[in-house]
Write an enzyme that holds these catalytic residues in place. Structure first.
Site, PDB file in Angstrom:
ATOM      1  CE1 TYR A 195      -5.012  -1.746   4.680  1.00 41.59           C
ATOM      2  CE2 TYR A 195      -3.647  -0.010   3.999  1.00 41.59           C
ATOM      3  CZ  TYR A 195      -4.304  -0.977   3.603  1.00 41.59           C
ATOM      4  OH  TYR A 195      -4.326  -1.091   2.298  1.00 41.59           O
ATOM      5  CB  SER A 206      -0.834  -0.076   1.155  1.00 39.07           C
ATOM      6  OG  SER A 206      -1.296   1.290   1.671  1.00 39.07           O
TER       7      SER A 206
HETATM    8  P1  NDP Z   1     -12.077  -4.933  -1.002  1.00 44.13           P
HETATM    9  O1  NDP Z   1     -12.686  -4.664   0.409  1.00 44.13           O
HETATM   10  O2  NDP Z   1     -12.931  -4.516  -2.259  1.00 44.13           O
HETATM   11  O3  NDP Z   1     -11.703  -6.335  -1.184  1.00 44.13           O
HETATM   12  C1  NDP Z   1     -10.925  -7.053  -0.096  1.00 44.13           C
HETATM   13  C2  NDP Z   1     -11.238  -8.537  -0.403  1.00 44.13           C
HETATM   14  O4  NDP Z   1     -10.564  -9.369   0.508  1.00 44.13           O
HETATM   15  C3  NDP Z   1     -12.594  -8.873  -0.510  1.00 44.13           C
HETATM   16  O5  NDP Z   1     -13.023  -9.643  -1.524  1.00 44.13           O
HETATM   17  C4  NDP Z   1     -12.763  -9.612   0.830  1.00 44.13           C
HETATM   18  O6  NDP Z   1     -13.899 -10.771   0.687  1.00 44.13           O
HETATM   19  C5  NDP Z   1     -11.539 -10.364   0.950  1.00 44.13           C
HETATM   20  N1  NDP Z   1     -11.235 -10.561   2.553  1.00 44.13           N
HETATM   21  C6  NDP Z   1     -11.162  -9.500   3.510  1.00 44.13           C
HETATM   22  N2  NDP Z   1     -10.769  -9.979   4.843  1.00 44.13           N
HETATM   23  C7  NDP Z   1     -10.632 -11.285   4.391  1.00 44.13           C
HETATM   24  C8  NDP Z   1     -10.336 -12.580   5.322  1.00 44.13           C
HETATM   25  N3  NDP Z   1      -9.911 -12.362   6.417  1.00 44.13           N
HETATM   26  N4  NDP Z   1     -10.251 -13.712   4.590  1.00 44.13           N
HETATM   27  C9  NDP Z   1     -10.486 -13.849   3.432  1.00 44.13           C
HETATM   28  N5  NDP Z   1     -10.825 -12.944   2.361  1.00 44.13           N
HETATM   29  C10 NDP Z   1     -11.010 -11.751   3.177  1.00 44.13           C
HETATM   30  O7  NDP Z   1     -10.716  -3.947  -0.977  1.00 44.13           O
HETATM   31  P2  NDP Z   1      -9.517  -3.875  -2.245  1.00 44.13           P
HETATM   32  O8  NDP Z   1      -9.759  -4.464  -3.490  1.00 44.13           O
HETATM   33  O9  NDP Z   1      -9.506  -2.308  -2.064  1.00 44.13           O
HETATM   34  O10 NDP Z   1      -8.358  -4.452  -1.497  1.00 44.13           O
HETATM   35  C11 NDP Z   1      -7.626  -5.474  -2.039  1.00 44.13           C
HETATM   36  C12 NDP Z   1      -6.019  -5.244  -1.297  1.00 44.13           C
HETATM   37  O11 NDP Z   1      -5.350  -4.107  -1.724  1.00 44.13           O
HETATM   38  C13 NDP Z   1      -6.138  -5.414   0.294  1.00 44.13           C
HETATM   39  O12 NDP Z   1      -4.801  -6.077   0.568  1.00 44.13           O
HETATM   40  C14 NDP Z   1      -6.000  -3.943   0.339  1.00 44.13           C
HETATM   41  O13 NDP Z   1      -5.125  -3.645   1.645  1.00 44.13           O
HETATM   42  C15 NDP Z   1      -5.045  -3.542  -0.745  1.00 44.13           C
HETATM   43  N6  NDP Z   1      -5.022  -2.129  -1.050  1.00 44.13           N
HETATM   44  C16 NDP Z   1      -6.122  -1.378  -1.355  1.00 44.13           C
HETATM   45  C17 NDP Z   1      -6.134  -0.048  -1.625  1.00 44.13           C
HETATM   46  C18 NDP Z   1      -7.164   0.768  -2.061  1.00 44.13           C
HETATM   47  O14 NDP Z   1      -7.199   2.095  -2.299  1.00 44.13           O
HETATM   48  N7  NDP Z   1      -8.315   0.226  -2.653  1.00 44.13           N
HETATM   49  C19 NDP Z   1      -4.751   0.644  -1.630  1.00 44.13           C
HETATM   50  C20 NDP Z   1      -3.728  -0.106  -0.939  1.00 44.13           C
HETATM   51  C21 NDP Z   1      -3.932  -1.473  -0.770  1.00 44.13           C
HETATM   52  P3  NDP Z   1     -14.904 -11.200   1.817  1.00 44.13           P
HETATM   53  O15 NDP Z   1     -15.601 -10.113   2.421  1.00 44.13           O
HETATM   54  O16 NDP Z   1     -15.772 -12.127   1.168  1.00 44.13           O
HETATM   55  O17 NDP Z   1     -13.949 -12.028   2.819  1.00 44.13           O
END
Ligand code: NDP
Length: 257
Positions: free
Chosen positions: A159, A146
């Site tokens: 985070y 990130s």
């Molecule tokens: P979303 O919330 O859209 O997606 C996150 C995904 O992770 C969901 O599909 C969720 O599915 C899954 N998830 C969350 N917790 C768990 C868990 N404990 N076990 C299994 N699955 C899990 O977020 P983003 O797409 O934005 O994020 C994806 C990655 O990118 C993350 O690591 C985030 O930190 C990183 N990121 C995002 C940024 C942004 O601006 N959006 C910036 C920097 C990094 P479900 O709810 O079904 O479990």
């Protein structure tokens, strides 16, 4: 004849959190390049909808319900994928959560839950895929950092700890498993329009415009922006690239002011 640089035909990818946001954007890119994709998440409805999306573009898809912080479940998921497809070549350890508070406000369980998902989760996933990659003669591990891997953002203590930590863990995996022909790299997304940032965009006045102004590309990122980097890091094109942390941020990290 060697395999074309960006071709993933015959390869199998495990994308955690592949049921939405950036994970689904990367899963779609991998599928379009020819890989079979196994997507995981906790929400069955989101898994089903994402699988339908991927199947509609012609992908061979498997869904797995599971929490990445549950080490036993993570190992079982890796075995299920290898059982179904006969191999496992690519891990995209993408699942992540966030909890925004000032440092003095976090309860112990809140701190722990973010570390469990964002740092322990990807590490357990890497451990779980390792024997399968070793058996396949190599593999590709993609982790997700990130801007919080780089900057000190006031309301992101656990985070930032997790996203700084995952960069270091990725470097360790890259050096430890190079002898097994496994490359490990970390992607550092900028500000991306997903469910994760939706609340902040709504709650923090001016955030949307500040991000646009601070980002040389002049916009928020989209999950589709991650298809290309995922294919590059999952394919033979990146065989001599390992241990890196690559910003995919529209230039956010290089803007001086
Ligand atoms: P979303 O919330 O859209 O997606 C996150 C995904 O992770 C969901 O599909 C969720 O599915 C899954 N998830 C969350 N917790 C768990 C868990 N404990 N076990 C299994 N699955 C899990 O977020 P983003 O797409 O934005 O994020 C994806 C990655 O990118 C993350 O690591 C985030 O930190 C990183 N990121 C995002 C940024 C942004 O601006 N959006 C910036 C920097 C990094 P479900 O709810 O079904 O479990």
């Amino acid at each position: 004849m060697s395999q074309p640089a960006f071709d993933l035909k015959g390869r199998v990818a495990f994308v955690t959190g592949g049921n939405g946001g950036i994970g689904l954007g990367m899963a779609a890119g991998l599928a379009d390049a020819g890989a079979a994709v196994a997507i995981s998440g906790r929400d069955a409805g989101k898994l089903e909808a994402a699988a339908a999306d991927l199947k509609a573009r012609g992908a061979d898809v498997m869904t797995l319900a599971g929490d990445v912080s549950d080490r036993d479940r993570v190992f079982a998921m890796a075995d299920e994928i290898a059982g179904r497809f006969g191999r496992l070549d690519i891990l995209v350890a993408n699942a992540g959560i966030n909890l925004r508070k000032r440092p003095e406000e976090y309860e112990a369980h809140e701190w722990q839950s973010v570390l469990d998902t964002n740092l322990n989760g990807p590490f357990f996933c890497a451990q779980a895929v390792y024997p399968h990659m070793k058996k396949a003669g190599g593999g590709k591990i993609i982790t997700i950092g990130s801007m919080a891997s780089i900057f000190g953002i006031p309301k992101l203590s656990p985070y930032s700890a997790s996203k700084g930590g995952i960069v270091q863990v990725t470097r360790v995996l890259a050096s430890a498993w190079a002898e097994d022909n496994i490359q490990a790299n970390c992607i550092l997304p900028g500000w991306i329009d997903t469910a994760l940032t939706r609340k902040a965009r709504h709650d923090i006045e001016g955030l949307h415009d500040r991000v646009v102004a601070r980002t040389p590309a002049g916009r928020w990122g989209d999950p589709k922006d991650f298809a290309g980097i995922a294919v590059f890091l999952a394919s033979p094109a990146s065989d001599f690239v390992t241990g890196t942390a690559i910003p995919v941020d529209g230039g956010y990290t290089v803007q001086a002011g």
